[in-house]
Design a protein around this motif. Sequence first.
Motif, PDB file in Angstrom:
ATOM      1  N   LEU B  25       0.706  -1.079  -0.090  1.00  0.00           N
ATOM      2  CA  LEU B  25      -0.040  -0.016   0.075  1.00  0.00           C
ATOM      3  C   LEU B  25       0.904   1.297  -0.065  1.00  0.00           C
ATOM      4  CD1 LEU B  25      -2.797  -0.994   2.597  1.00  0.00           C
ATOM      5  CD2 LEU B  25      -3.116  -0.575   0.030  1.00  0.00           C
ATOM      6  N   GLY B  26       1.813   1.148   0.807  1.00  0.00           N
ATOM      7  CA  GLY B  26       2.891   2.324   0.886  1.00  0.00           C
ATOM      8  C   GLY B  26       3.535   2.617  -0.524  1.00  0.00           C
ATOM      9  N   ALA B  27       3.999   1.536  -1.093  1.00  0.00           N
ATOM     10  CA  ALA B  27       4.462   1.538  -2.514  1.00  0.00           C
ATOM     11  C   ALA B  27       3.347   2.101  -3.497  1.00  0.00           C
ATOM     12  CB  ALA B  27       5.036   0.180  -2.971  1.00  0.00           C
ATOM     13  N   LEU B  28       2.484   1.751  -3.165  1.00  0.00           N
ATOM     14  CA  LEU B  28       1.344   2.380  -4.125  1.00  0.00           C
ATOM     15  C   LEU B  28       1.015   3.759  -3.943  1.00  0.00           C
ATOM     16  CD1 LEU B  28      -1.345  -0.563  -4.618  1.00  0.00           C
ATOM     17  CD2 LEU B  28       0.276   0.269  -6.432  1.00  0.00           C
ATOM     18  N   GLY B  29       1.671   4.409  -3.011  1.00  0.00           N
ATOM     19  CA  GLY B  29       1.170   5.566  -2.741  1.00  0.00           C
ATOM     20  C   GLY B  29       0.048   5.977  -1.497  1.00  0.00           C
ATOM     21  N   PHE B  30      -0.498   5.056  -0.951  1.00  0.00           N
ATOM     22  CA  PHE B  30      -1.217   5.232   0.006  1.00  0.00           C
ATOM     23  C   PHE B  30      -0.660   5.431   1.327  1.00  0.00           C
ATOM     24  CE2 PHE B  30      -3.569   2.538  -2.694  1.00  0.00           C
ATOM     25  CZ  PHE B  30      -4.810   3.109  -3.107  1.00  0.00           C
ATOM     26  N   ASP B  31      -0.702   6.620   1.554  1.00  0.00           N
ATOM     27  CA  ASP B  31      -0.025   7.124   3.027  1.00  0.00           C
ATOM     28  C   ASP B  31      -1.097   6.842   4.066  1.00  0.00           C
ATOM     29  OD1 ASP B  31       2.329   7.846   1.502  1.00  0.00           O
ATOM     30  OD2 ASP B  31       1.217   9.751   1.164  1.00  0.00           O
ATOM     31  N   GLY B  32      -0.359   7.048   5.433  1.00  0.00           N
ATOM     32  CA  GLY B  32      -1.131   6.891   6.619  1.00  0.00           C
ATOM     33  C   GLY B  32      -1.778   5.704   6.800  1.00  0.00           C
ATOM     34  N   VAL B  33      -1.115   4.458   6.314  1.00  0.00           N
ATOM     35  CA  VAL B  33      -1.511   3.184   6.785  1.00  0.00           C
ATOM     36  C   VAL B  33      -0.528   2.769   7.946  1.00  0.00           C
ATOM     37  CG1 VAL B  33      -1.962   0.720   5.921  1.00  0.00           C
ATOM     38  CG2 VAL B  33      -2.544   2.664   4.409  1.00  0.00           C
ATOM     39  N   ASN B  34      -0.886   2.604   8.982  1.00  0.00           N
ATOM     40  CA  ASN B  34      -0.036   2.428  10.342  1.00  0.00           C
ATOM     41  C   ASN B  34      -0.223   1.102  10.495  1.00  0.00           C
ATOM     42  OD1 ASN B  34      -0.066   5.325  10.975  1.00  0.00           O
ATOM     43  ND2 ASN B  34      -2.045   5.036  11.834  1.00  0.00           N
ATOM     44  N   GLY B  35      -0.932   0.353  10.064  1.00  0.00           N
ATOM     45  CA  GLY B  35      -1.055  -1.322  10.367  1.00  0.00           C
ATOM     46  C   GLY B  35      -1.916  -1.910   9.635  1.00  0.00           C
ATOM     47  N   VAL B  36      -1.620  -3.104   9.308  1.00  0.00           N
ATOM     48  CA  VAL B  36      -2.507  -3.945   8.558  1.00  0.00           C
ATOM     49  C   VAL B  36      -2.446  -5.495   9.412  1.00  0.00           C
ATOM     50  CG1 VAL B  36      -2.978  -5.242   6.456  1.00  0.00           C
ATOM     51  CG2 VAL B  36      -2.137  -2.838   6.300  1.00  0.00           C
ATOM     52  N   ARG B  37      -3.697  -6.117   9.557  1.00  0.00           N
ATOM     53  CA  ARG B  37      -3.653  -7.561   9.793  1.00  0.00           C
ATOM     54  C   ARG B  37      -4.505  -8.267   8.831  1.00  0.00           C
ATOM     55  NH1 ARG B  37       0.050  -8.844  13.544  1.00  0.00           N
ATOM     56  NH2 ARG B  37      -1.539 -10.293  14.784  1.00  0.00           N
ATOM     57  N   GLN B  38      -4.090  -9.290   8.482  1.00  0.00           N
ATOM     58  CA  GLN B  38      -4.905 -10.024   7.546  1.00  0.00           C
ATOM     59  C   GLN B  38      -5.448 -11.545   8.295  1.00  0.00           C
ATOM     60  OE1 GLN B  38      -3.664 -10.267   3.504  1.00  0.00           O
ATOM     61  NE2 GLN B  38      -4.833 -12.341   3.168  1.00  0.00           N
ATOM     62  N   GLY B  39      -6.788 -11.740   8.120  1.00  0.00           N
ATOM     63  CA  GLY B  39      -6.958 -12.905   8.532  1.00  0.00           C
ATOM     64  C   GLY B  39      -8.075 -13.495   7.661  1.00  0.00           C
ATOM     65  N   LYS B  40      -8.651 -14.592   8.146  1.00  0.00           N
ATOM     66  CA  LYS B  40      -9.633 -15.175   7.275  1.00  0.00           C
ATOM     67  C   LYS B  40     -10.985 -15.178   7.603  1.00  0.00           C
ATOM     68  CE  LYS B  40      -7.788 -19.300   8.655  1.00  0.00           C
ATOM     69  NZ  LYS B  40      -7.243 -20.274   8.953  1.00  0.00           N
ATOM     70  N   VAL B  41     -12.043 -15.307   6.794  1.00  0.00           N
ATOM     71  CA  VAL B  41     -13.369 -15.162   6.808  1.00  0.00           C
ATOM     72  C   VAL B  41     -13.984 -16.685   6.266  1.00  0.00           C
ATOM     73  CG1 VAL B  41     -13.860 -13.634   4.961  1.00  0.00           C
ATOM     74  CG2 VAL B  41     -15.582 -14.065   6.853  1.00  0.00           C
ATOM     75  N   ILE B  42     -14.772 -17.227   6.919  1.00  0.00           N
ATOM     76  CA  ILE B  42     -15.333 -18.605   6.580  1.00  0.00           C
ATOM     77  C   ILE B  42     -16.734 -18.670   6.726  1.00  0.00           C
ATOM     78  CG2 ILE B  42     -15.324 -20.975   6.824  1.00  0.00           C
ATOM     79  CD1 ILE B  42     -12.573 -20.341   8.360  1.00  0.00           C
ATOM     80  N   GLU B  43     -17.632 -18.527   5.407  1.00  0.00           N
ATOM     81  CA  GLU B  43     -19.166 -18.560   5.531  1.00  0.00           C
ATOM     82  C   GLU B  43     -19.571 -19.909   5.367  1.00  0.00           C
ATOM     83  OE1 GLU B  43     -19.786 -14.258   3.555  1.00  0.00           O
ATOM     84  OE2 GLU B  43     -20.574 -15.930   2.374  1.00  0.00           O
ATOM     85  N   LEU B  44     -20.173 -20.229   6.223  1.00  0.00           N
ATOM     86  CA  LEU B  44     -20.677 -21.736   6.390  1.00  0.00           C
ATOM     87  C   LEU B  44     -22.075 -21.718   6.270  1.00  0.00           C
ATOM     88  CD1 LEU B  44     -19.212 -22.503   9.759  1.00  0.00           C
ATOM     89  CD2 LEU B  44     -18.450 -23.708   7.787  1.00  0.00           C
ATOM     90  N   ASP B  45     -22.733 -22.439   5.302  1.00  0.00           N
ATOM     91  CA  ASP B  45     -24.116 -22.746   4.992  1.00  0.00           C
ATOM     92  C   ASP B  45     -24.565 -23.957   5.576  1.00  0.00           C
ATOM     93  OD1 ASP B  45     -26.640 -22.924   3.843  1.00  0.00           O
ATOM     94  OD2 ASP B  45     -26.130 -23.384   1.842  1.00  0.00           O
ATOM     95  N   LEU B  46     -25.423 -23.885   6.620  1.00  0.00           N
ATOM     96  CA  LEU B  46     -25.571 -24.957   7.681  1.00  0.00           C
ATOM     97  C   LEU B  46     -27.110 -25.309   7.306  1.00  0.00           C
ATOM     98  CD1 LEU B  46     -23.742 -23.273  10.553  1.00  0.00           C
ATOM     99  CD2 LEU B  46     -22.852 -25.387   9.227  1.00  0.00           C
ATOM    100  N   ALA B  47     -27.338 -26.701   7.704  1.00  0.00           N
ATOM    101  CA  ALA B  47     -28.961 -26.798   7.966  1.00  0.00           C
ATOM    102  C   ALA B  47     -29.475 -26.178   8.981  1.00  0.00           C
ATOM    103  CB  ALA B  47     -28.871 -28.503   8.172  1.00  0.00           C
ATOM    104  N   GLU B  48     -30.866 -26.330   8.882  1.00  0.00           N
ATOM    105  CA  GLU B  48     -31.682 -25.503   9.581  1.00  0.00           C
ATOM    106  C   GLU B  48     -31.585 -26.102  11.226  1.00  0.00           C
ATOM    107  OE1 GLU B  48     -33.697 -22.582   9.786  1.00  0.00           O
ATOM    108  OE2 GLU B  48     -32.844 -22.477   7.754  1.00  0.00           O
ATOM    109  N   GLY B  49     -31.465 -25.215  12.080  1.00  0.00           N
ATOM    110  CA  GLY B  49     -31.454 -25.791  13.608  1.00  0.00           C
ATOM    111  C   GLY B  49     -29.955 -25.719  14.020  1.00  0.00           C
ATOM    112  N   ALA B  50     -29.073 -25.559  13.280  1.00  0.00           N
ATOM    113  CA  ALA B  50     -27.549 -25.638  13.722  1.00  0.00           C
ATOM    114  C   ALA B  50     -27.438 -24.465  14.714  1.00  0.00           C
ATOM    115  CB  ALA B  50     -26.338 -25.268  12.504  1.00  0.00           C
TER     116      ALA B  50
END
Lengths: 76, 76
Positions: B25-50
Amino acid sequence: MRATVRVMLKDGVLDPQGEAVRHALGALGFDGVNGVRQGKVIELDLAEGATEAQVTEMCEKLLANTVIESYSVEMG
Amino acid sequence: MRATVRVMLKDGVLDPQGEAVRHALGALGFDGVNGVRQGKVIELDLAEGATEAQVTEMCEKLLANTVIESYSVEMG
């Protein structure tokens, strides 16, 4: 300030990671998992005054591959 | 029904992916990015009643490495 970006593969794009998770959950005995999609979440710690438009530009330029991925931005 | 699981590296655990994004992001010219954390998001399609308890068990057993990752579950 904080921004959260969520990047998911678009519907219709094969998601091997999600499929692997679905299989593994079944193997562990979790029934009723019809589908799994896996994406990324990126938390940005930004300087005060950053705008959603800037974060959207980050998504378009770097964070998401908009050919196959969709993204959503949440500020604050 | 749908459940969304978000898995992030715990604070203090080095996040090379997030660091790479921050540099890029810095190399692309976006200033003011103090920190970045990357994680996962998992979407579950579950049977009714889960239940949220079942999804939490999935996290503990498979979706998150609780030594270094924290997770949150959102139902519906």
